[in-house]
Scaffold this motif. Structure first.
Motif, PDB file in Angstrom:
ATOM      1  N   SER B 231     -23.235  15.390  -0.980  1.00  0.00           N
ATOM      2  CA  SER B 231     -23.789  15.064   0.327  1.00  0.00           C
ATOM      3  C   SER B 231     -23.633  13.568   0.561  1.00  0.00           C
ATOM      4  CB  SER B 231     -25.257  15.465   0.403  1.00  0.00           C
ATOM      5  OG  SER B 231     -25.988  14.782  -0.565  1.00  0.00           O
ATOM      6  N   ASP B 232     -22.420  13.155   0.892  1.00  0.00           N
ATOM      7  CA  ASP B 232     -22.215  11.754   1.232  1.00  0.00           C
ATOM      8  C   ASP B 232     -21.889  11.654   2.719  1.00  0.00           C
ATOM      9  OD1 ASP B 232     -19.333  11.894   1.671  1.00  0.00           O
ATOM     10  OD2 ASP B 232     -19.214  12.233  -0.485  1.00  0.00           O
ATOM     11  N   PRO B 233     -21.947  10.441   3.247  1.00  0.00           N
ATOM     12  CA  PRO B 233     -21.817  10.300   4.711  1.00  0.00           C
ATOM     13  C   PRO B 233     -20.440  10.647   5.261  1.00  0.00           C
ATOM     14  CG  PRO B 233     -22.744   8.321   3.708  1.00  0.00           C
ATOM     15  CD  PRO B 233     -22.245   9.169   2.608  1.00  0.00           C
ATOM     16  N   SER B 234     -19.446  10.918   4.411  1.00  0.00           N
ATOM     17  CA  SER B 234     -18.111  11.152   4.978  1.00  0.00           C
ATOM     18  C   SER B 234     -18.084  12.416   5.833  1.00  0.00           C
ATOM     19  CB  SER B 234     -17.053  11.217   3.873  1.00  0.00           C
ATOM     20  OG  SER B 234     -17.236  12.347   3.074  1.00  0.00           O
ATOM     21  N   VAL B 235     -18.926  13.401   5.474  1.00  0.00           N
ATOM     22  CA  VAL B 235     -18.995  14.595   6.307  1.00  0.00           C
ATOM     23  C   VAL B 235     -19.569  14.244   7.684  1.00  0.00           C
ATOM     24  CG1 VAL B 235     -20.098  16.840   6.576  1.00  0.00           C
ATOM     25  CG2 VAL B 235     -19.115  16.213   4.398  1.00  0.00           C
ATOM     26  N   ALA B 236     -20.543  13.328   7.674  1.00  0.00           N
ATOM     27  CA  ALA B 236     -21.101  12.877   8.950  1.00  0.00           C
ATOM     28  C   ALA B 236     -20.019  12.210   9.801  1.00  0.00           C
ATOM     29  CB  ALA B 236     -22.258  11.912   8.699  1.00  0.00           C
ATOM     30  N   SER B 237     -19.235  11.336   9.177  1.00  0.00           N
ATOM     31  CA  SER B 237     -18.167  10.661   9.924  1.00  0.00           C
ATOM     32  C   SER B 237     -17.154  11.659  10.454  1.00  0.00           C
ATOM     33  CB  SER B 237     -17.446   9.657   9.024  1.00  0.00           C
ATOM     34  OG  SER B 237     -18.375   8.885   8.335  1.00  0.00           O
ATOM     35  N   LEU B 238     -16.815  12.634   9.605  1.00  0.00           N
ATOM     36  CA  LEU B 238     -15.865  13.657  10.033  1.00  0.00           C
ATOM     37  C   LEU B 238     -16.408  14.397  11.257  1.00  0.00           C
ATOM     38  CD1 LEU B 238     -13.277  15.279   9.466  1.00  0.00           C
ATOM     39  CD2 LEU B 238     -14.647  16.794   8.070  1.00  0.00           C
TER      40      LEU B 238
END
Lengths: 319, 265
Positions: B231-238
């Motif tokens: 659960s890192d922020p890269s999914v949020a950015s995506l």
């Protein structure tokens, strides 16, 4: 007004393409049917291959039995149905699926109704913006929105961090990896669907009726209870059906927010099919899900008819 | 008067809270996407674009984007090619069993995707079509055709059939009439049907989960698998990037192809 959708009779077969193709008078009279057949074939073929045939396959699979190590015994028996219906685990799964559906539907209706009512009645110049904001989440993948809820509900999430900072809790609240979290997130995820369904079902809501009631001296609360609520009930009912059906088959949110601790039919079907490779059981569970669907739709049609009867009750049925 | 104002204030407060609830996950995703932290936490530690860089560096996401893009484009095209003739037949011709066939064309919308996904897995696995582009495309076709049929039918119903009749009377054959008269009239409906089909296919998660495997993994499935273990922020950015993309698609279609103008005229 809107009649209950008629039950569609079993499809009469389209005229077979064996008619002579020479342009005689007889075949020219059949023109529309032949043309229709030609035009319908690509679409019907697409549906047959990608939807009808696979569904028949599932029904067939549910009559097979599973053997050791993912082997499938080709047979026609109800043994797998018996196995599933005789297991308390699957009854629990079924109970939790229905429970989740009922809770999510109830909360979604409660939080969507004020928004839909507002959007249907407002004359504000912000109306289209607010409408767009209510529908916008539909454009965003439910995986992304579920991810957002994980960030809100988790142990290190927004709610727990905020409550902790305010000194209101000593240990984090358990908001994710359980049914509570799944209900909260699902409610939000189905909210735009409910709002849309409600607004399109609020067609009978006429401001003139409310003004008439108010000018005749009815207090606001009475107007809401006696005019607005009955007129909006059909829309609420439709939204309820939609949300219930969507949440019954919802997979992403129970899997991600449930964290492997919330077992519903959808997650169970996936696990049986992909992890355990027990296709007959997965097929039987699908049949169960479709059966629940059938019951829900029957209840909806019954409620809709009851509502119609109440609306037109006392009046002569005009043709 | 005072109670009336109070009611209005309470009403406004209730609406604000409900809107906040509705938009909460999106707002959080937006905030998290700029976070410096390597795992999901609140409040954010600082501002950075690292998470966005990670998205582009992630092979699974890049590959998933390609798979979903190709699948969605071909699916939308096939849905239009098969859906338009069906819509024509259903809304322009009178024949026996028309309403039953219409119901057949809308019925895929009623089947839960989890059941359809399983069904497609069972039928595709032995062939084997699973884990291929064609498998994904066929899997998405059934659930997108109804939308094209619906939007094109709506466009056809509101169009004036007399223009077509006039063309036929003046000697144009069926195909020519369709190409020169019908197609331009239904273009907005056809386009919105195509865009809906594209976006639905691009976003389809549950059905894809069943029919994709190791090699052909569409983006939503790649994201789901990623989110499950990290659960890192890269999914949020995506997610933010995808939202931007779908906004761009919708705006481009509306502007460039005159969707709104044609609808209004």
């Amino acid at each position: 007004m809107t009649a209950a959708p008629e039950a569609t009779p079993p499809a009469p077969p389209t005229p077979p393409a064996t008619a002579p193709t020479v342009t005689t008078k007889a075949s020219r009279r059949r023109g529309p049917a032949r043309q229709a057949l030609v035009l319908l074939v690509p679409g019907l073929l697409a549906l047959l291959l990608t939807y009808a045939l696979p569904l028949v396959w599932v029904v067939r699979m549910s009559l097979n039995e599973s053997g050791e190590g993912g082997l499938i015994h080709q047979t026609v028996s109800l043994a797998t149905f018996g196995e599933v219906l005789g297991s308390s685990h699957y009854w629990n799964v079924l109970r939790q699926t229905v429970e989740l559906g009922v809770l999510v539907t109830f909360f979604t209706l409660v939080v969507s109704y004020p928004v839909a009512l507002f959007l249907a009645r407002t004359t504000s110049r912000w109306r289209s913006l607010l409408m767009a904001l209510a529908i916008a989440p539909l454009l965003i993948s439910s995986v992304a929105r579920t991810f957002g809820w994980m960030a809100i509900l988790g142990r290190q999430g927004v709610i727990n961090k905020t409550l902790d900072a305010l000194g209101l809790i000593d240990s984090p609240l358990q908001l994710a990896n359980n049914l509570t979290g799944v209900v909260i997130a699902s409610t939000e995820i189905y909210m735009p669907f409910a709002i849309l369904a409600m607004i399109s079902g609020f067609g009978r809501l006429d401001p003139a009726l409310e003004q008439a009631a108010a000018s005749l001296g009815a207090p606001r609360r009475t107007v809401l209870r006696r005019i607005v609520l009955p007129l909006t009930l059909p829309g609420v009912l439709t939204a309820g059906l939609l949300v219930f059906v969507l949440s019954l088959s919802g997979y992403v949110t129970p899997r991600l927010i449930g964290g492997g601790r919330v077992f519903v039919l959808a997650t169970e079907i996936y696990d049986e099919a992909i992890t355990s490779l027990d296709w007959p059981v997965a097929a039987v569970l699908s049949m169960l899900l479709l059966a629940v669907f059938g019951v829900v739709i029957a209840v909806y049609l019954w409620a809709q008819r009851a509502l119609e009867a109440r609306f037109t009750g006392g009046r002569e049925a005009r043709s | 008067m005072i109670t009336r104002r109070l009611t209005r204030a309470v009403w406004a407060l209730v609406l604000t809270v409900l809107y906040l609830f509705l938009l909460a996950p999106i707002l959080i995703v937006l905030v998290e996407s700029f976070d410096t932290s390597t795992y999901l936490r609140f409040p954010p530690e600082g501002f950075s674009l690292d998470a966005y860089r990670q998205v582009f560096a992630n092979d699974a996401f890049r590959e998933g984007f390609k798979v979903s893009g190709i699948t969605a484009a071909v699916t939308a095209l096939l849905a239009m090619v098969t859906g338009v003739p069906a819509a024509l037949a259903l809304s322009r011709l009178r024949f026996r069993g028309r309403s039953a066939i219409e119901a057949v064309f809308l019925s895929p919308l009623l089947v839960p995707h989890i059941v359809l996904g399983l069904a497609l897995l069972l039928i595709m696995a032995p062939i084997p079509l699973t884990d291929t582009y064609w498998g994904l495309i066929l899997a998405h076709l059934g659930v997108t055709v109804p939308y094209v049929v619906r939007t094109v039918s709506a466009a056809l119903v509101s169009a004036d059939p007399r223009a077509e009749e006039a063309a036929r009377t003046l000697g144009a054959n069926g195909l020519r009439t369709f190409w020169r008269i019908t197609l331009p009239t239904i273009r907005p409906g056809l386009l919105s049907g195509g865009v809906i089909a594209f976006l639905l296919s691009f976003d389809e998660t549950v059905i894809s989960l069943f029919v994709s495997g190791q090699h052909t993994v569409p983006l939503p499935v790649a994201v789901l698998q990623y989110v499950e273990y990290r659960s890192d922020p890269s999914v949020a950015s995506l997610s933010v990037l995808l939202v931007l993309l779908s906004v761009v698609v919708v705006v481009l279609v509306e502007r460039g192809l005159g969707l709104r103008r044609t609808l209004r005229s």
